[in-house]
Design an enzyme around this catalytic site. Structure first.
Site, PDB file in Angstrom:
ATOM      1  N   GLU A 275       0.881  -1.226  -0.049  1.00 23.36           N
ATOM      2  CA  GLU A 275       0.067   0.065  -0.055  1.00 23.36           C
ATOM      3  C   GLU A 275       0.891   1.285   0.089  1.00 23.36           C
ATOM      4  OE1 GLU A 275      -2.768   0.607   2.929  1.00 23.36           O
ATOM      5  OE2 GLU A 275      -3.577  -1.346   2.974  1.00 23.36           O
ATOM      6  N   GLU A 324     -13.599   5.624  -1.049  1.00 22.80           N
ATOM      7  CA  GLU A 324     -14.528   4.776  -0.194  1.00 22.80           C
ATOM      8  C   GLU A 324     -15.244   5.655   0.952  1.00 22.80           C
ATOM      9  OE1 GLU A 324     -12.621   0.692   1.001  1.00 22.80           O
ATOM     10  OE2 GLU A 324     -10.916   1.886   0.478  1.00 22.80           O
ATOM     11  N   LYS A 327     -15.286   5.084   4.938  1.00 17.77           N
ATOM     12  CA  LYS A 327     -14.339   5.212   5.842  1.00 17.77           C
ATOM     13  C   LYS A 327     -14.198   6.532   6.683  1.00 17.77           C
ATOM     14  CE  LYS A 327     -10.452   3.157   4.773  1.00 17.77           C
ATOM     15  NZ  LYS A 327      -9.206   2.609   4.307  1.00 17.77           N
ATOM     16  N   GLU A 332      -9.759   9.790   4.986  1.00 16.59           N
ATOM     17  CA  GLU A 332      -9.618   8.307   4.444  1.00 16.59           C
ATOM     18  C   GLU A 332     -10.466   8.270   3.257  1.00 16.59           C
ATOM     19  OE1 GLU A 332      -7.587   6.083   5.396  1.00 16.59           O
ATOM     20  OE2 GLU A 332      -6.686   6.513   7.257  1.00 16.59           O
TER      21      GLU A 332
END
Length: 350
Positions: A275, A324, A327, A332
């Site tokens: 990541e 997303e 999150k 985030e």
């Protein structure tokens, strides 16, 4: 020169040129395929798995990381042999898998063998588990045994040489990372956690997966870490570490992991960045321009290796493929290269 000698010389020159062309082509193909993307699914407005895989194909994304064996995603990946896949074992499943080989074999059957025409690359047994963080103390002792059981199950299935088994860890397992040559794992987790993992990876020739985030290092210490050093845009050496010189923080962080591995018998264990990325909104220095700068420069940078491992491309996965929205905290939600409507936030050539 006799005609026969001329022909032999001419043939030898052509053969050498062909070998050179093939070598350059292979190097290009290898470098071109280095950078992949993480496919997170914590959103209620995400496109379907089929649309996401089509998006990957359209944008030359040849490697993806899944955090769990999501059936709809794996189904969409069937027959997509041009896309290699890291699939994760959920943290909550690790203890049971560590205790019972039969459970490991069942996991492999249901999540790998069932999708026989999916191009699995690695199985990541857990994500960012640490004995010292996020309640990981109960799971951590089971990580290495679970890796061994998954490996045994994969080997029994005949895929042992094709699918490697590892676990994805965070930079938080390092006790020191500056300068990079001083990189070392935290002493209190060495014997019980790190050493068994590294020993397993060295024995099975599997990679060490680590999540590397210059963004978090920068926002935690903006006085000492300059933004251009974090974004790969520094025009000169920022950190001198003996014979090694660093112009960007990513290389320094990866080489700190290399140095730590060398100190525990993992000198030959490959480091894969499972990541990395930069948010485009919601936090300090989180702009579209900065996200574009980081990710586009990352793709170029990993092709040349690090000062400690020059010329050895780094396999890396950008977080995240798509924003997303479930999150938290706010920043985030904004790591995606693409918006949920499949539109890119900024141009990025994988």
């Amino acid at each position: 020169m006799a005609k026969s000698q001329f022909l032999l010389l001419h043939s030898a020159i052509i053969a050498q040129m062909l070998l050179l062309v093939i070598s350059i082509f292979c190097l290009y193909e290898e470098a071109d395929a280095q950078t992949g993307a993480c496919y997170g699914t914590l959103g209620n407005n995400l496109p379907t798995a089929k649309e996401v895989i089509a998006l990957c194909n359209k944008n030359n994304i040849k490697r993806i990381r899944l955090y769990n064996p999501n059936p709809s995603v794996l189904q969409a990946l069937k027959g997509q042999r041009n896309i290699s896949v890291i699939v994760g074992v959920a943290n909550e499943d690790i203890i049971a898998i560590a205790k019972d080989l039969a459970i490991a074999k069942s996991w492999v059957q249901n999540n790998v063998l069932k999708y026989g025409n999916v191009n699995f690359r690695y199985i990541a047994v857990g994500n960012e588990i640490s004995p010292l963080e996020n309640g990981g103390s109960s799971i951590a002792p089971s990580v290495a045994p679970a890796m061994q059981n998954i490996y045994d199950a994969i080997t029994a299935s005949g895929l042992g040489k094709k699918v490697k088994v590892s676990t994805a860890l965070s930079m938080g397992i390092l006790g020191n990372s500056y300068p990079p040559s001083s990189g070392v794992f935290k002493s209190e987790i060495r014997s019980s956690f790190i050493d068994p993992i590294v020993k397993f990876l060295a024995k099975t020739r599997s990679p060490f997966l680590v999540n590397v985030y210059p963004y978090f290092a920068y926002i935690s210490n903006p006085n000492d870490i300059h933004l251009d050093y974090a974004l790969f845009t520094s025009r000169s050496t920022v950190v001198r570490d003996g014979q090694y010189q660093y112009q960007n923080l990513f290389d320094a962080m990866v080489d700190a992991v290399h140095a730590a591995l060398e100190k525990v018998g993992g000198a030959n264990v490959e480091v894969v960045v499972s990541e990395t990325g930069w948010p485009s909104a919601g936090g300090t220095a989180s702009t579209i321009d900065n996200a574009k700068s980081y990710n586009s420069n990352l793709i170029k940078n990993v092709q040349k290796g690090t000062p400690r491992k020059p010329g050895k491309p780094i396999e890396a996965y950008i977080f995240d493929l798509i924003d997303e929205n479930q999150k938290s905290p706010e920043f985030e939600k904004h790591w995606g290269v693409f918006l949920p409507n499949n539109q890119p936030k900024y141009p990025l050539k994988f």
